[in-house]
Design a protein around this motif. Structure first.
Motif, PDB file in Angstrom:
ATOM      1  N   LEU A  13       6.199  12.325 -12.250  1.00 42.95           N
ATOM      2  CA  LEU A  13       5.079  12.474 -11.312  1.00 42.95           C
ATOM      3  C   LEU A  13       4.840  11.187 -10.542  1.00 42.95           C
ATOM      4  CD1 LEU A  13       2.340  14.536 -13.145  1.00 42.95           C
ATOM      5  CD2 LEU A  13       4.045  15.270 -11.533  1.00 42.95           C
ATOM      6  N   THR A  14       5.094  10.039 -11.214  1.00 47.21           N
ATOM      7  CA  THR A  14       4.879   8.776 -10.532  1.00 47.21           C
ATOM      8  C   THR A  14       5.766   8.666  -9.305  1.00 47.21           C
ATOM      9  OG1 THR A  14       4.523   7.902 -12.715  1.00 47.21           O
ATOM     10  CG2 THR A  14       4.620   6.326 -10.947  1.00 47.21           C
TER      11      THR A  14
ATOM     12  N   PHE B 234      11.678   8.741 -21.262  1.00 45.68           N
ATOM     13  CA  PHE B 234      12.555   9.837 -20.887  1.00 45.68           C
ATOM     14  C   PHE B 234      12.451  11.027 -21.829  1.00 45.68           C
ATOM     15  CE2 PHE B 234      14.373   6.507 -18.371  1.00 45.68           C
ATOM     16  CZ  PHE B 234      14.588   7.172 -17.187  1.00 45.68           C
ATOM     17  N   SER B 235      11.539  10.939 -22.823  1.00 48.93           N
ATOM     18  CA  SER B 235      11.374  12.119 -23.664  1.00 48.93           C
ATOM     19  C   SER B 235       9.934  12.606 -23.633  1.00 48.93           C
ATOM     20  CB  SER B 235      11.816  11.808 -25.087  1.00 48.93           C
ATOM     21  OG  SER B 235      11.075  10.719 -25.583  1.00 48.93           O
ATOM     22  N   GLU B 236       9.066  11.909 -24.382  1.00 52.32           N
ATOM     23  CA  GLU B 236       7.712  12.421 -24.491  1.00 52.32           C
ATOM     24  C   GLU B 236       6.951  12.301 -23.177  1.00 52.32           C
ATOM     25  OE1 GLU B 236       5.538  10.693 -27.685  1.00 52.32           O
ATOM     26  OE2 GLU B 236       3.860  12.045 -27.396  1.00 52.32           O
ATOM     27  N   TYR B 237       7.182  11.201 -22.465  1.00 50.59           N
ATOM     28  CA  TYR B 237       6.390  10.955 -21.262  1.00 50.59           C
ATOM     29  C   TYR B 237       7.192  11.209 -19.998  1.00 50.59           C
ATOM     30  CZ  TYR B 237       2.924   9.117 -24.396  1.00 50.59           C
ATOM     31  OH  TYR B 237       1.997   9.005 -25.379  1.00 50.59           O
ATOM     32  N   ILE B 238       8.107  12.178 -20.069  1.00 51.99           N
ATOM     33  CA  ILE B 238       8.961  12.430 -18.903  1.00 51.99           C
ATOM     34  C   ILE B 238       8.145  12.949 -17.725  1.00 51.99           C
ATOM     35  CG2 ILE B 238       9.543  14.747 -19.750  1.00 51.99           C
ATOM     36  CD1 ILE B 238      12.018  12.601 -17.904  1.00 51.99           C
ATOM     37  N   LEU B 239       7.116  13.741 -18.003  1.00 48.44           N
ATOM     38  CA  LEU B 239       6.345  14.321 -16.895  1.00 48.44           C
ATOM     39  C   LEU B 239       5.596  13.261 -16.091  1.00 48.44           C
ATOM     40  CD1 LEU B 239       5.412  16.957 -15.459  1.00 48.44           C
ATOM     41  CD2 LEU B 239       3.414  16.839 -16.897  1.00 48.44           C
ATOM     42  N   PRO B 240       4.780  12.400 -16.734  1.00 46.97           N
ATOM     43  CA  PRO B 240       4.128  11.355 -15.947  1.00 46.97           C
ATOM     44  C   PRO B 240       5.136  10.464 -15.232  1.00 46.97           C
ATOM     45  CG  PRO B 240       3.198  11.415 -18.128  1.00 46.97           C
ATOM     46  CD  PRO B 240       4.329  12.372 -18.128  1.00 46.97           C
TER      47      PRO B 240
ATOM     48  N   THR C  18       0.463   6.819 -33.028  1.00 46.03           N
ATOM     49  CA  THR C  18       1.692   6.960 -33.810  1.00 46.03           C
ATOM     50  C   THR C  18       2.583   5.732 -33.683  1.00 46.03           C
ATOM     51  OG1 THR C  18       2.389   8.259 -31.924  1.00 46.03           O
ATOM     52  CG2 THR C  18       1.917   9.448 -33.940  1.00 46.03           C
ATOM     53  N   HIS C  19       2.420   4.967 -32.596  1.00 44.61           N
ATOM     54  CA  HIS C  19       3.364   3.882 -32.341  1.00 44.61           C
ATOM     55  C   HIS C  19       2.842   2.572 -32.926  1.00 44.61           C
ATOM     56  CE1 HIS C  19       4.823   6.986 -29.846  1.00 44.61           C
ATOM     57  NE2 HIS C  19       3.847   6.884 -28.999  1.00 44.61           N
TER      58      HIS C  19
ATOM     59  N   GLU D  22      13.030   5.142 -24.505  1.00 47.34           N
ATOM     60  CA  GLU D  22      13.217   6.482 -25.058  1.00 47.34           C
ATOM     61  C   GLU D  22      11.995   7.360 -24.814  1.00 47.34           C
ATOM     62  OE1 GLU D  22      14.301   6.314 -29.131  1.00 47.34           O
ATOM     63  OE2 GLU D  22      16.346   5.653 -28.674  1.00 47.34           O
ATOM     64  N   LEU D  23      10.803   6.755 -24.982  1.00 49.60           N
ATOM     65  CA  LEU D  23       9.585   7.541 -24.768  1.00 49.60           C
ATOM     66  C   LEU D  23       9.454   7.984 -23.318  1.00 49.60           C
ATOM     67  CD1 LEU D  23       6.898   5.724 -26.887  1.00 49.60           C
ATOM     68  CD2 LEU D  23       7.759   8.021 -27.179  1.00 49.60           C
TER      69      LEU D  23
END
Lengths: 171, 497
Positions: A147-148, A138-144, A117-118, A135-136
């Motif tokens: 987890l890091t 802290f939104s779409e990839y907040i979980l990884p 998409t990007h 932005e990504l």
């Protein structure tokens, strides 16, 4: 074209990294490898990643590497490859060449048309690399992303557990 | 083209689904604080708070076990379904059992440091995240959380060369396997344009999957085969198992293997398996697994025969069990309805190994010596209960009724025969027959030899005795009335996301 320049530099210095017997020159080869990676990222249009590659890897991590090598093994003789047996060398060579053959054969038949998409236009539209990436994260990839931080905490504790040696009898 | 800009806002309901992971995370952080605040006597407090948080996590997972539909969280990066919650319980209980059994063992080698339970907690957290990952990035990061903690646990005997060597070996080879996995994920991303495992389904089920995707998927499969130590990616295992402290070896054999298998099954189902019709790509993945299962059983059992060190015997037997588990996996790929029997095998194997390694931790002398077969001569005269329990676990591993191991093997082989894997099953039964030799050999030494004059074993502590007794009772209970577990595992299924 620019890609090939950086790619060749990266491969050549990756080879010297492995074959140099002096740890310090290996470390410096690794710096060049990292720099050419940064170049490749820049060619791909990922300027933020390129800058981070230089700052984090070539800057911070490599300084630590060299610092550790200087501290620990200043008096350790160069690495000795003569102990590696002939069969190991030959099988390693065969394995490496086979892998290289398989990868070349696979990539020759592969078409790299699919994009995510990007896309580049989308990134320029939404305000450039840095903004999109943050932005990504802290939104779409907040979980990884979160987890890091757990991963780093686990790594710190693991490193302490291994490195903290007992000094003498009393503590 | 718009991405979902959902920020980190969790509704109350979502938080509830997430509660096992959240509780354990808070638990780890709390244990770290407690361990740092109480300097003196912090070992006991650390251990008990760790066990407490593991049990609370187990309870909260248990309360969520009747989840009907899979819940997707964090924009579809985490999938929480019955399958995940079931394995949460398995991981947490094996972590708790490991901590309970390891206390005196660690004291003996003067390595009872507060980091031990903390690292166990971290790896359990990593396993929980791993088994519920629905995204290649979070899968990789949770894999690393789990592995990094276990690498440090393997090298935990700081002043011992063997332990350090095995830790380093495991670290380097495990790093290589992670790199292979990561490269495969990158190729999958290149082929599909997404890192969600849901994208794999559409890419894999077309008639002719792209070469790039196929290569990526094969590399991911290889990464998994390495982590579960299937032949030909098993070479690291015996050395690592021998060098690691005994409780850690037990934890690795049980929980880590279960975590990798569960994740492997999830990824494979996502590659379009679970039903009888396959395309050429799926058939070739199946062939890789088929041959790997065959060779794994053969190599594991044959290599275990000449071993004298108990940890090495268990390492090779663990490789052999990977082979049997692969049969279950292959059967589940053909027909997802029999997934339950594979999970049943996994659970009974976890129970048995945790128990066996708990006993090894009790029997080990300083520096992990005294674990050769002949060191156990006459154990039945000095410590009859320990000998009986170890014999029970060995019978269960060999698959002799009435133990959990027998029921598990029976159901996996039965399911495999029903789904047309008769050749593999015949081979597996022959291999099990070989395995009886090295399991019984240990029992012969324990029961039919006289103890050496000065042979003594420590008096086991209460917590370890309780833990082993519970595990032994479970092994027998599952052998006699397995219906409840069969029902529980049979109701687990994996939906393609």
């Amino acid at each position: 074209m620019t890609f090939y320049i950086f790619a060749v530099i990266a491969v050549v210095f990756a080879l010297t990294l492995i074959f140099k017997k002096n740890p310090v020159s290996s470390a410096f080869s690794l710096i060049v490898v990292f720099l050419s990676f940064a170049g490749i990222y820049a060619v791909l249009g990922a300027h933020l990643i390129a800058a981070m590659q230089i700052i984090v890897y070539t800057g911070a991590i490599m300084v630590l590497f060299i610092f550790v090598i200087m501290l620990l093994s200043a008096d350790v003789p160069d690495l000795d490859y003569s102990r590696t047996s002939k069969t190991t060398k030959i099988t390693a060579l065969i394995g490496g060449l086979t892998l290289w053959g398989i990868l070349t054969w696979m990539f020759k038949g592969a078409e790299l048309t699919k994009t995510g998409t990007h896309t580049e236009e989308w990134i320029t539209q939404s305000g450039g690399n840095t903004q999109v990436l943050s932005e990504l994260l802290f939104s779409e990839y907040i979980l990884p992303f979160e987890l890091t931080s757990i991963l780093l905490l686990a790594a710190i504790i693991g490193a302490v557990a291994i490195a903290k040696r007992k000094r003498g009898k009393k503590t | 083209m718009n991405i979902n800009r959902e920020l980190l806002t969790l509704s109350y309901e979502q938080l509830q689904w997430l509660s096992p992971i959240a509780i354990l995370l808070v638990g780890v952080l709390f244990v770290i604080c407690v361990a740092s605040v109480f300097n003196r006597g912090s070992k006991q407090i650390t251990q008990w708070t760790s066990i407490l948080s593991l049990f609370v996590t187990t309870l909260s997972s248990y309360s969520l076990l009747d989840t009907a539909t899979p819940h997707l969280l964090f924009n579809g990066m985490l999938v929480l379904d019955k399958f995940s919650y079931f394995f949460f319980i398995v991981f947490n209980l094996s972590g708790a059992a490991t901590i309970l059994m390891s206390d005196r063992y660690l004291d003996l080698d003067e390595m009872n440091h507060i980091e031990f339970p903390i690292l166990i907690l971290f790896s359990v957290l990593g396993m929980m995240l791993l088994v519920s990952s629905a995204d290649l990035i979070s899968m990789f990061i949770s894999l690393e959380i789990m592995s990094l903690s276990v690498y440090s646990l393997v090298a935990f005997r700081r002043n011992d060369r063997l332990s350090n060597e095995s830790g380093l070996k495991y670290f380097i080879l495990g790093g290589a396997a992670s790199a292979i996995f990561l490269y495969g994920s990158a190729l999958i991303y290149g082929a599909t344009g997404s890192v969600r495992i849901s994208s794999m389904l559409t890419a894999a089920t077309v008639a002719q999957p792209s070469v790039l995707f196929a290569l990526g998927a094969v590399l991911v499969v290889v990464g998994f085969l390495f982590k579960i130590a299937a032949v030909p990616f098993h070479m690291w295992m015996p050395d690592v198992y021998e060098g690691a402290p005994a409780p850690v070896t037990g934890f690795m054999t049980a929980a880590l293997k279960a975590a990798m298998f569960a994740t492997f099954i999830r990824v494979l189902i996502q590659l379009g398996f679970g039903k009888p019709q396959w395309n050429a790509f799926q058939t070739s993945i199946y062939q890789i697994l088929w041959w790997s299962a065959l060779v794994t059983m053969l190599v594991g059992n044959l290599a275990a025969l000449p071993q004298n060190n108990l940890k090495r015997i268990f390492a090779y037997s663990s490789i052999a069990h990977t082979g049997y588990l692969l049969i279950g996996l292959i059967t589940a790929l053909k027909n997802q309805a029999v997934l339950g029997s594979t999970i049943l095998y996994l659970v009974s194997y976890v129970i048995t190994t945790i128990g066996a390694f708990g006993i090894l931790s009790l029997l080990a002398k300083k520096g992990d010596t005294g674990l050769n077969v002949h060191d156990l001569s006459g154990l039945s005269q000095r410590r009859p209960w320990l000998a009986a329990a170890l014999a029970l676990f060995l019978f269960s591993m060999a698959g002799i009724p009435p133990t959990a191991g027998f029921i598990a093997k029976y159901s996996v082989f039965y399911a495999a025969v029903e789904n047309g894997e008769i050749g593999l099953v015949i081979f597996a039964v022959l291999c099990s027959a070989i395995s009886v030799y090295y399991y019984l050999r240990v029992i012969v030494f324990m029961y039919m030899r006289n103890p050496a004059e000065q042979a003594t074993w420590r008096r086991p502590i209460l917590t370890a005795v309780v833990a082993i007794a519970v595990v032994a009772l479970l092994t027998i209970a599952l052998g006699f009335s397995p219906s409840s577990l069969i029902e529980a595992t049979g109701s687990l299924s994996l939906a393609q996301i």
